[in-house]
Structure formats: C-alpha cells, structure tokens
Design a protein around this motif. Structure first.
Motif, PDB file in Angstrom:
ATOM      1  N   LEU A 116      39.963   6.164  89.191  1.00 29.62           N
ATOM      2  CA  LEU A 116      40.268   7.540  88.793  1.00 29.62           C
ATOM      3  C   LEU A 116      41.211   8.184  89.805  1.00 29.62           C
ATOM      4  O   LEU A 116      41.019   8.086  91.017  1.00 29.62           O
ATOM      5  CB  LEU A 116      38.979   8.351  88.701  1.00 29.62           C
ATOM      6  N   THR A 117      42.241   8.847  89.295  1.00 29.62           N
ATOM      7  CA  THR A 117      43.181   9.575  90.146  1.00 29.62           C
ATOM      8  C   THR A 117      43.192  11.038  89.717  1.00 29.62           C
ATOM      9  O   THR A 117      43.389  11.348  88.543  1.00 29.62           O
ATOM     10  CB  THR A 117      44.602   9.003  90.022  1.00 29.62           C
ATOM     11  N   LEU A 118      42.957  11.917  90.669  1.00 29.65           N
ATOM     12  CA  LEU A 118      42.920  13.363  90.413  1.00 29.65           C
ATOM     13  C   LEU A 118      43.721  14.082  91.489  1.00 29.65           C
ATOM     14  O   LEU A 118      43.980  13.521  92.562  1.00 29.65           O
ATOM     15  CB  LEU A 118      41.473  13.868  90.428  1.00 29.65           C
ATOM     16  N   PRO A 119      44.123  15.326  91.213  1.00 28.09           N
ATOM     17  CA  PRO A 119      44.773  16.103  92.284  1.00 28.09           C
ATOM     18  C   PRO A 119      43.876  16.141  93.525  1.00 28.09           C
ATOM     19  O   PRO A 119      42.676  16.386  93.432  1.00 28.09           O
ATOM     20  CB  PRO A 119      44.919  17.495  91.652  1.00 28.09           C
ATOM     21  N   GLY A 120      44.466  15.860  94.668  1.00 27.94           N
ATOM     22  CA  GLY A 120      43.707  15.887  95.907  1.00 27.94           C
ATOM     23  C   GLY A 120      43.030  14.577  96.261  1.00 27.94           C
ATOM     24  O   GLY A 120      42.402  14.467  97.316  1.00 27.94           O
ATOM     25  N   THR A 121      43.130  13.560  95.390  1.00 27.31           N
ATOM     26  CA  THR A 121      42.584  12.248  95.707  1.00 27.31           C
ATOM     27  C   THR A 121      43.708  11.226  95.736  1.00 27.31           C
ATOM     28  O   THR A 121      44.751  11.420  95.133  1.00 27.31           O
ATOM     29  CB  THR A 121      41.536  11.795  94.676  1.00 27.31           C
ATOM     30  N   THR A 122      43.461  10.116  96.440  1.00 31.36           N
ATOM     31  CA  THR A 122      44.488   9.083  96.543  1.00 31.36           C
ATOM     32  C   THR A 122      44.499   8.159  95.334  1.00 31.36           C
ATOM     33  O   THR A 122      45.513   7.529  95.045  1.00 31.36           O
ATOM     34  CB  THR A 122      44.246   8.220  97.789  1.00 31.36           C
ATOM     35  N   GLY A 123      43.373   8.068  94.615  1.00 29.36           N
ATOM     36  CA  GLY A 123      43.250   7.018  93.612  1.00 29.36           C
ATOM     37  C   GLY A 123      43.170   5.667  94.304  1.00 29.36           C
ATOM     38  O   GLY A 123      43.016   5.570  95.530  1.00 29.36           O
ATOM     39  N   ASN A 124      43.229   4.584  93.535  1.00 26.70           N
ATOM     40  CA  ASN A 124      43.263   3.224  94.090  1.00 26.70           C
ATOM     41  C   ASN A 124      42.066   2.907  94.979  1.00 26.70           C
ATOM     42  O   ASN A 124      42.178   2.166  95.964  1.00 26.70           O
ATOM     43  CB  ASN A 124      44.558   3.006  94.878  1.00 26.70           C
ATOM     44  N   PHE A 125      40.900   3.442  94.617  1.00 25.78           N
ATOM     45  CA  PHE A 125      39.726   3.196  95.457  1.00 25.78           C
ATOM     46  C   PHE A 125      39.305   1.734  95.392  1.00 25.78           C
ATOM     47  O   PHE A 125      38.790   1.193  96.378  1.00 25.78           O
ATOM     48  CB  PHE A 125      38.604   4.144  95.052  1.00 25.78           C
ATOM     49  N   ALA A 126      39.509   1.087  94.250  1.00 24.86           N
ATOM     50  CA  ALA A 126      39.218  -0.348  94.163  1.00 24.86           C
ATOM     51  C   ALA A 126      40.110  -1.131  95.116  1.00 24.86           C
ATOM     52  O   ALA A 126      39.646  -2.032  95.825  1.00 24.86           O
ATOM     53  CB  ALA A 126      39.406  -0.839  92.733  1.00 24.86           C
ATOM     54  N   LEU A 127      41.395  -0.801  95.149  1.00 25.39           N
ATOM     55  CA  LEU A 127      42.324  -1.471  96.046  1.00 25.39           C
ATOM     56  C   LEU A 127      41.927  -1.242  97.504  1.00 25.39           C
ATOM     57  O   LEU A 127      41.957  -2.165  98.330  1.00 25.39           O
ATOM     58  CB  LEU A 127      43.741  -0.977  95.778  1.00 25.39           C
ATOM     59  N   LEU A 128      41.526  -0.016  97.829  1.00 20.34           N
ATOM     60  CA  LEU A 128      41.123   0.295  99.198  1.00 20.34           C
ATOM     61  C   LEU A 128      39.821  -0.412  99.562  1.00 20.34           C
ATOM     62  O   LEU A 128      39.637  -0.844 100.704  1.00 20.34           O
ATOM     63  CB  LEU A 128      40.981   1.806  99.369  1.00 20.34           C
ATOM     64  N   ASP A 129      38.894  -0.531  98.598  1.00 21.25           N
ATOM     65  CA  ASP A 129      37.674  -1.310  98.845  1.00 21.25           C
ATOM     66  C   ASP A 129      38.023  -2.762  99.164  1.00 21.25           C
ATOM     67  O   ASP A 129      37.459  -3.361 100.083  1.00 21.25           O
ATOM     68  CB  ASP A 129      36.756  -1.277  97.619  1.00 21.25           C
ATOM     69  N   GLN A 130      38.933  -3.329  98.385  1.00 21.03           N
ATOM     70  CA  GLN A 130      39.338  -4.720  98.618  1.00 21.03           C
ATOM     71  C   GLN A 130      39.919  -4.883 100.019  1.00 21.03           C
ATOM     72  O   GLN A 130      39.619  -5.858 100.723  1.00 21.03           O
ATOM     73  CB  GLN A 130      40.354  -5.143  97.555  1.00 21.03           C
ATOM     74  N   GLN A 131      40.720  -3.924 100.440  1.00 19.98           N
ATOM     75  CA  GLN A 131      41.292  -4.008 101.786  1.00 19.98           C
ATOM     76  C   GLN A 131      40.219  -3.816 102.853  1.00 19.98           C
ATOM     77  O   GLN A 131      40.280  -4.444 103.916  1.00 19.98           O
ATOM     78  CB  GLN A 131      42.409  -2.983 101.929  1.00 19.98           C
ATOM     79  N   ALA A 132      39.235  -2.982 102.569  1.00 19.87           N
ATOM     80  CA  ALA A 132      38.130  -2.821 103.515  1.00 19.87           C
ATOM     81  C   ALA A 132      37.356  -4.131 103.654  1.00 19.87           C
ATOM     82  O   ALA A 132      36.937  -4.503 104.770  1.00 19.87           O
ATOM     83  CB  ALA A 132      37.199  -1.698 103.054  1.00 19.87           C
ATOM     84  N   ALA A 133      37.160  -4.841 102.552  1.00 20.99           N
ATOM     85  CA  ALA A 133      36.478  -6.134 102.620  1.00 20.99           C
ATOM     86  C   ALA A 133      37.310  -7.136 103.409  1.00 20.99           C
ATOM     87  O   ALA A 133      36.771  -7.959 104.165  1.00 20.99           O
ATOM     88  CB  ALA A 133      36.211  -6.651 101.206  1.00 20.99           C
ATOM     89  N   MET A 134      38.644  -7.071 103.255  1.00 22.18           N
ATOM     90  CA  MET A 134      39.511  -7.963 104.032  1.00 22.18           C
ATOM     91  C   MET A 134      39.439  -7.629 105.524  1.00 22.18           C
ATOM     92  O   MET A 134      39.449  -8.526 106.373  1.00 22.18           O
ATOM     93  CB  MET A 134      40.947  -7.857 103.541  1.00 22.18           C
ATOM     94  N   ARG A 135      39.378  -6.342 105.847  1.00 19.17           N
ATOM     95  CA  ARG A 135      39.278  -5.949 107.262  1.00 19.17           C
ATOM     96  C   ARG A 135      37.932  -6.391 107.834  1.00 19.17           C
ATOM     97  O   ARG A 135      37.858  -6.830 108.994  1.00 19.17           O
ATOM     98  CB  ARG A 135      39.472  -4.439 107.403  1.00 19.17           C
ATOM     99  N   TRP A 136      36.876  -6.261 107.037  1.00 19.95           N
ATOM    100  CA  TRP A 136      35.568  -6.751 107.480  1.00 19.95           C
ATOM    101  C   TRP A 136      35.653  -8.248 107.744  1.00 19.95           C
ATOM    102  O   TRP A 136      35.103  -8.738 108.740  1.00 19.95           O
ATOM    103  CB  TRP A 136      34.520  -6.448 106.411  1.00 19.95           C
ATOM    104  N   THR A 137      36.344  -8.966 106.887  1.00 23.14           N
ATOM    105  CA  THR A 137      36.507 -10.404 107.073  1.00 23.14           C
ATOM    106  C   THR A 137      37.249 -10.692 108.374  1.00 23.14           C
ATOM    107  O   THR A 137      36.837 -11.575 109.159  1.00 23.14           O
ATOM    108  CB  THR A 137      37.259 -11.013 105.879  1.00 23.14           C
ATOM    109  N   GLN A 138      38.337  -9.975 108.626  1.00 23.86           N
ATOM    110  CA  GLN A 138      39.082 -10.189 109.863  1.00 23.86           C
ATOM    111  C   GLN A 138      38.194  -9.964 111.090  1.00 23.86           C
ATOM    112  O   GLN A 138      38.272 -10.695 112.078  1.00 23.86           O
ATOM    113  CB  GLN A 138      40.293  -9.249 109.922  1.00 23.86           C
ATOM    114  N   ALA A 139      37.336  -8.953 111.023  1.00 23.37           N
ATOM    115  CA  ALA A 139      36.511  -8.605 112.177  1.00 23.37           C
ATOM    116  C   ALA A 139      35.310  -9.527 112.360  1.00 23.37           C
ATOM    117  O   ALA A 139      34.805  -9.660 113.481  1.00 23.37           O
ATOM    118  CB  ALA A 139      36.020  -7.155 112.042  1.00 23.37           C
ATOM    119  N   ASN A 140      34.865 -10.182 111.294  1.00 22.31           N
ATOM    120  CA  ASN A 140      33.579 -10.882 111.351  1.00 22.31           C
ATOM    121  C   ASN A 140      33.620 -12.368 111.042  1.00 22.31           C
ATOM    122  O   ASN A 140      32.671 -13.078 111.365  1.00 22.31           O
ATOM    123  CB  ASN A 140      32.596 -10.214 110.368  1.00 22.31           C
TER     124      ASN A 140
END
Length: 540
Positions: A184-208
């Motif tokens: 969902l994309t709304l005024p005041g939000t970035t949208g792409n939360f699924a994409l950001l979650d995926q990148q967060a999982a990749m960062r967790w992978t890099q760290a762990n």
C-alpha cells in the motif's frame, strides 16, 4: 502492452505450507556453547548466537535447521506501513525448531490455507545448513524469496534442507509483508514495505550468516514467481546494493518486472483506504493503522493481483522501472541466472476455467484471447495459436498466456541485463513433471512443465518431496548441480552436461532442461520463435 490482469485476478499460483506454529522462548541450557558460531549438538538440538540472542535449532538427517527467527520487529500498531525496524534482543534461548506466523493473507484452496491468517508478528527467517561434517570453511549462501502473487505464501513454502546438503550451501528463507500490508502506498508513506522487508532480511543475513557457517561475501538472492519478480526488482534497487553477489530469477520476469508509478500507486492506495472509511488523504495511513487485520484482508477481496499490490516506482529504494534501470546500466552488475518454464500458462488456465467446471470451448476461444490481450494482440494471437495445433482450446490459450507473460519477458530481460554482466539462461521443459501439491492430482488436464513445476526438482514445496522416477531423479540431480555450481562460483555447471549458456558469449541461446528420454539437456537458439515473441514484444 496489454496484460491478462483479469485472468490473474482469479488465478493465484501460491505455494503455501501445511502447518502453523509460533516460536517461543526456551530456558537457558546449562551446556550452551558460548561461541557465536554453530554450537554444541546433542539430542538433535544445536545452538547459535545471533545478533539478537541465542537460538536453539535442531539437527535432522539432512543437516541443521533454525526456524522462525525474528529479523525485524513486528510491523504492528504504529509500525504498520513503515520501514521495518531491527528485531529486538531477547534473554535466554529462543526455540527455533518451529516456523513462525505467516504474514496476513486470505484463505485459499491450498492445504493449510483454508482460513484467513491475520497475525502481523511474522517477519521471521529460517536457516538451513548442511550437516556439521560438511562444513569446510564458510559456505555460499542462498537467500530464497517465496512466491504467492504478492498476496500469499510464506518462507516455509520451500523447504531446501536436501538442497543445502547436496550443494553444500546455507539457505535462508523468510516472510515479508503481503497485499495491502506490504504494498500500500499513501501520502506520507514510502510504500514498498515488502521490498524493504526483503532488504531487512538480507541485512540480517549479512550480519548473522557467518554464525551459521555461511559466507556473507557469497550471498545469492533467488526466488520463484512473485519471489523471482522480487529478485528482479531488487536488482534495480539502489538500497539493496552490496547485500548480495549474484541472483537467480525463476519465472519472475513477468510484466518485465514493472511496478506502478507513484501517482498511480497513491491513487490505488487512497481508493483502498476509502473502502475502509479512511477518506482524508492526510490521515488515511493513521486511520488504517487502527483497523484490524481482518478488515484489511476483507477490503482486499476482489482486488487484482499485481495491479493494486505491486512495487512503487519513483522513490529512493526504486527510482526507475527495472527494465529501464537494466537498459541504462543503473542496476546491480552481478551474475544472474534467469529462466522460465516451457508451459507456464497451463496451471493459470486450469484455475481460471477447468477448476470450476467450465473448460474453455472452441467458440469462446477467440473472445478469451481478446479479453486477455486486447483486440489487436488477441486477433493476432488467434492466428499464431490456432486451435488445430492443440489438443484442447485450454491448451492453446495456455500457450499464448505463458508466452506473453513469462517466456518472452524472460528473454527480453536477458537482453537488457547481458551488456553489463554475466547472464545465464535456462528453460525448464520436462513435460513429465510430477504435480505440486497445489494442483489437483487426478484432473483430466495435462499440466506439463507448468508454473512452479521446476521447484519439485530442487526443493520440497510444502515440505513434501516429489515422487520422481529414475529419469526425473537424474534431471533433479543435474538441476541441483547447476544451481549449486552457480551459488559456489557463479557459473552454472553439471557433471557431463553442457554449461548453461552465458548471453554475452552466446546471445539468444538457452539451456532446455529435460529428462534423458525427452532428449536430455540441450541448448537452443529458437525459443523466441517457439514462443512467438515477435508478437508479444510488439503487442500494444
């Protein structure tokens, strides 16, 4: 280009699990190994210290697995429709022997998915490693993104334990937000939360991942269907750079990996918010944060997959359409393995017509083509896919659908990526493929090498190993070798088999993956003609 959105609205190729379980805290064991790396193993249990705390996994006959490890905070309350935050730490040892919650998604006919799932505390990762005796230094890592049409599925859908053992790699799967929660994309939000979650999982992978025996310098992102589309999108995302060294796209180049413009995404978002009584643009996001997840899922009913729930173009995490980023050289320049299946459209066509007892008739066939592809392309498709060339109208329609949506976009993506990096290409073409559990096992329908069929040869969809005959087992071993070789040194090879073609050296050549009785694995340069790409590359 006109896309068959109406068909996709009714046809969700999701791979969903059969079990639901939540991770829990376990008492601190007296024998805990104080190392940060793989700890002592006893009674089938094994300990690892992650950046958030200790986890207790289990040893199996295939290796070791650690399930339901949080990689981000629960995206609830004020964190709904915001970028993910790192997972908080915990005291003691977290039980990592069971999967966590699936992210919110509506009921479907897949086993284990008969009811809506509304738990939002779902941002978990699962790690699979070979047996301890196979560890020889740091191993290559594959981070696999699940499919499900951006509205369904979970990391548990693909169980890669045997794959990890056979390839001597570490594999990570994970959940990410879906549907309105993730796109969902709304005024005041970035949208792409699924994409950001995926990148967060990749960062967790890099760290762990080093703590699990993996090499953070040799991470490959991979995915199938919507997961393959996510990989395609991540290649175009500047904020994912450095989180991986290679990529595998399986049946993921549909729509040329295109997302929505921010203007269109906000328009769709505001219309969705209005359905729930949140009519003021400035306060729509806060208004929706107060709604129960079950109401969000109810409002999603009747929306079209990938139209409402797709990535948003125009922000810092995705400034350009992926196809434009590839052409302009503004994407990650990493080795890519990209492919599709030869009969992708069969399962979609079955779901849209035959599953409900209404097979496509010869009389309805021309109208179905026009409805799916528009008047001009539909009329041209009628000439390119004549009924006389197919045993049933359904199969003719499926050929057009699969070529337009999967085969030709995959070949176009190869052409866009190859000038600036190595691109290896395949087509899974085993028409004898066993059916996945998400397909009816006794239907009067020839599914052939349909969408997701290749997963049976690599992993355990739903945790179930496919029943393969000797020829299929040989192909499975070859495919596993190709994928494993790519993870190890970024060149897909298999013993006594042709190396998968690389596009800069062999433009237009593709390795078709088939059992020996069907001719075995062989390269071909005529897939554009076979899939009528001259039609689909120019269709309005």
């Amino acid at each position: 280009m006109t896309f068959p959105v109406k068909l996709l609205r009714r046809s969700r190729r999701v791979l969903l699990p059969a079990l639901v379980a939540a991770s829990a805290l376990a008492p601190w064991p007296a024998q805990a190994n104080q190392s940060n790396h793989l700890g002592a193993e006893g009674g089938g249990r094994v300990l690892v210290r992650t950046s958030s705390g200790w986890v207790q996994g289990k040893a199996t006959d295939q290796g070791r697995e650690f399930l339901g490890i949080p990689y981000a905070q629960a995206p609830t309350g004020a964190l709904r429709w915001r970028a993910p935050k790192p997972a908080p730490g915990w005291v003691g040892v977290k039980d990592a022997t069971r999967f966590g919650n699936n992210c919110p998604q509506s009921a479907f006919w897949i086993p284990g998915y008969e009811k809506d799932q509304t738990a939002e505390d779902c941002l978990d990762a699962n790690v699979y490693t070979p047996p301890a005796t196979r560890h020889t230094g740091k191993l290559p890592v594959m981070v696999f993104i699940h499919g499900g049409g951006n509205v369904g599925g979970a990391g548990r859908d693909i169980v890669p334990d045997t794959f990890a053992r056979r390839t001597n790699t570490v594999v990570v799967t994970f959940n990410y937000r879906l549907g309105a929660m993730g796109f969902l994309t709304l005024p005041g939000t970035t949208g792409n939360f699924a994409l950001l979650d995926q990148q967060a999982a990749m960062r967790w992978t890099q760290a762990n991942i080093a703590r699990f025996g993996g090499d953070p310098a040799r991470v490959t992102i991979a995915g199938e269907s919507a997961g393959g589309g996510a990989v395609c999108t991540q290649l175009a995302s500047p904020t994912s750079r450095g989180l991986y060294r290679a990529a595998i796209i399986e049946s993921g180049a549909f729509f040329d990996c295109a997302g929505k413009s921010r203007k269109d995404a906000v328009s769709v978002g505001l219309a969705f918010a209005a359905k729930l009584g949140c009519t003021h643009p400035a306060t729509a996001a806060d208004c929706l944060r107060a709604k129960p997840a079950k109401d969000i899922l109810k409002a999603q009913q009747g929306t079209s997959i990938f139209h409402e729930w797709n990535y948003t173009i125009g922000g810092p995490e995705l400034p350009l359409q992926p196809s434009a980023a590839f052409t302009a050289g503004r994407a990650s320049h990493v080795p890519v393995m990209n492919g599709a299946n030869s009969n992708e459209g069969l399962s979609f066509t079955y779901d849209s017509f035959d599953r409900f007892g209404h097979p496509l008739t010869a009389g309805a066939y021309p109208r179905a083509l026009v409805s799916a592809f528009g008047q001009t392309a539909g009329s041209r498709a009628l000439a390119q896919y004549p009924l006389g060339a197919y045993a049933r109208p359904d199969y003719a329609y499926a050929a057009a659908f699969g070529d337009q949506l999967f085969a030709c976009p995959a070949l176009r993506t190869d052409q866009r990526l190859s000038p600036r990096g190595r691109v290896y290409t395949y087509e899974f073409a085993d028409r004898t493929s066993p059916l996945s559990a998400n397909l009816p096992q006794h239907a009067d329908f020839d599914f052939g090498a349909t969408h997701a069929a290749e997963l049976n040869y690599l992993f355990k969809p739903y945790g179930l190993a496919a029943h393969l005959n000797p020829e299929q087992r040989a192909l499975s071993a070859q495919m596993t070798a190709y994928w494993g070789s790519f993870l190890h040194d970024f060149v897909p090879r298999a013993h006594m088999q042709q190396t998968m073609p690389e596009q800069s050296a062999h433009p237009g050549y593709v390795l078709q993956l088939r059992t020996a009785p069907a001719g075995g694995n062989a390269t071909t340069a005529n897939l554009r003609a076979v899939h009528h790409c001259d039609l689909w590359d120019t269709a309005p």
